[in-house]
Design an enzyme around this catalytic site. Structure first.
Site, PDB file in Angstrom:
ATOM      1  CB  SER A 161      -4.367   2.350   3.185  1.00 29.78           C
ATOM      2  OG  SER A 161      -3.190   1.581   2.584  1.00 29.78           O
ATOM      3  CE1 TYR A 180      -5.926  -1.489   6.023  1.00 25.02           C
ATOM      4  CE2 TYR A 180      -4.979  -1.673   4.034  1.00 25.02           C
ATOM      5  CZ  TYR A 180      -4.947  -1.118   5.196  1.00 25.02           C
ATOM      6  OH  TYR A 180      -3.847  -0.203   5.538  1.00 25.02           O
TER       7      TYR A 180
END
Length: 264
Positions: A154, A168
């Site tokens: 990401s 995350y």
């Protein structure tokens, strides 16, 4: 060699066997659709059997797709998925480690549960699923036609964002570095390992950003290219990395974000 034959030779993934985790929705579904449309034999995995059934039915309209329901948040789940794939295929040319979740919470309240759940699926599972599938990847790989592992990270693993998704960002940044290490160690086996760092794509994870038309419009205007990413964007990059066109690329993390990490 004709122009058409050249493109098929360089960018083709026809008849290659691919496995896409988290392949029933969002970016995973986009990648799976692109691979199916390009002629690969595609297997998708997700923990929800109903979602697997729906996605398999939809993707089968374009080519070969088979769903393998499985929860890969544990090592046992990773081994189970590998065993299920082994029932159908002796070789695996393309592995897309896409399955992932996120969790946002204020720094003063962030919990161990929020940390461990994300780390287990987003960081640990890609390693142990790859480990479980190494025999099939090695069997498929040759010096002339290298196997390909694509880990989906990401842009949140490349630069800070507005969400307080602490575990995350650690998981995604770590997966990028893991990809580089695996690329080094699997070089003798003719297996390439790269990571794609997606930016703004519509998915369940980003749903709050386009809950209404007005929110969608405002958010889109903040993107450098003024649009969301598409299936062609993410699937095209995956196909590139998995074809002869990308055979000389390994150990890289490539943003697929419309310039959000480089122009803003």
């Amino acid at each position: 060699m004709s122009v058409t034959d050249f493109y098929k030779h360089v960018f083709g993934v026809t008849d290659k066997v691919a496995l896409v985790t988290g392949g029933t929705r969002g970016i995973g579904l986009m990648i799976a659709e692109g691979l199916v449309r390009a002629g690969a034999r595609v297997y998708i995995a997700s923990r929800k059997p109903e979602a697997c059934e729906v996605a398999e039915s939809e993707l089968a309209k374009y080519g070969y797709c088979r769903a393998l329901p499985c929860d890969i948040s544990t090592i046992e789940g990773c081994q189970s998925l590998a065993a299920d794939l082994r029932k159908h295929e002796a070789e695996l040319h393309i592995l897309v480690n896409n399955a992932g979740v996120t969790w946002s919470m204020d720094i003063d309240e962030f919990t161990e549960k929020a940390w461990d759940k994300i780390m287990d699926l987003d960081a640990k599972s890609p390693f142990f699923l790859t480990q479980a599938l190494l025999p099939e990847l090695r069997r498929a790989a040759t010096p002339e036609n290298r196997a390909s592992i694509v880990n989906i990270t990401s842009v949140n693993g490349l630069k800070p964002g507005g969400l307080r998704n602490y575990s995350y960002v650690v998981a995604k940044a770590g997966l990028g570095q893991l990809s580089a290490q695996m690329a080094r160690d699997l070089m003798p086996d003719h297996i390439n390992v790269n990571a794609i760092a997606p930016g703004p794509f519509k998915s369940k994870m980003t749903a709050p950003m386009f809950a209404t038309d007005e929110q969608d419009r405002q958010v889109t205007q903040s993107f450098p290219m003024k649009r969301w990413g598409t299936m062609e964007d993410i699937a095209g990059l995956t196909i590139f990395l998995s074809s002869k066109a990308g055979a000389y690329v390994t150990g890289m993390t490539i943003p697929c974000d419309g310039g959000s990490t480089t122009t803003t």
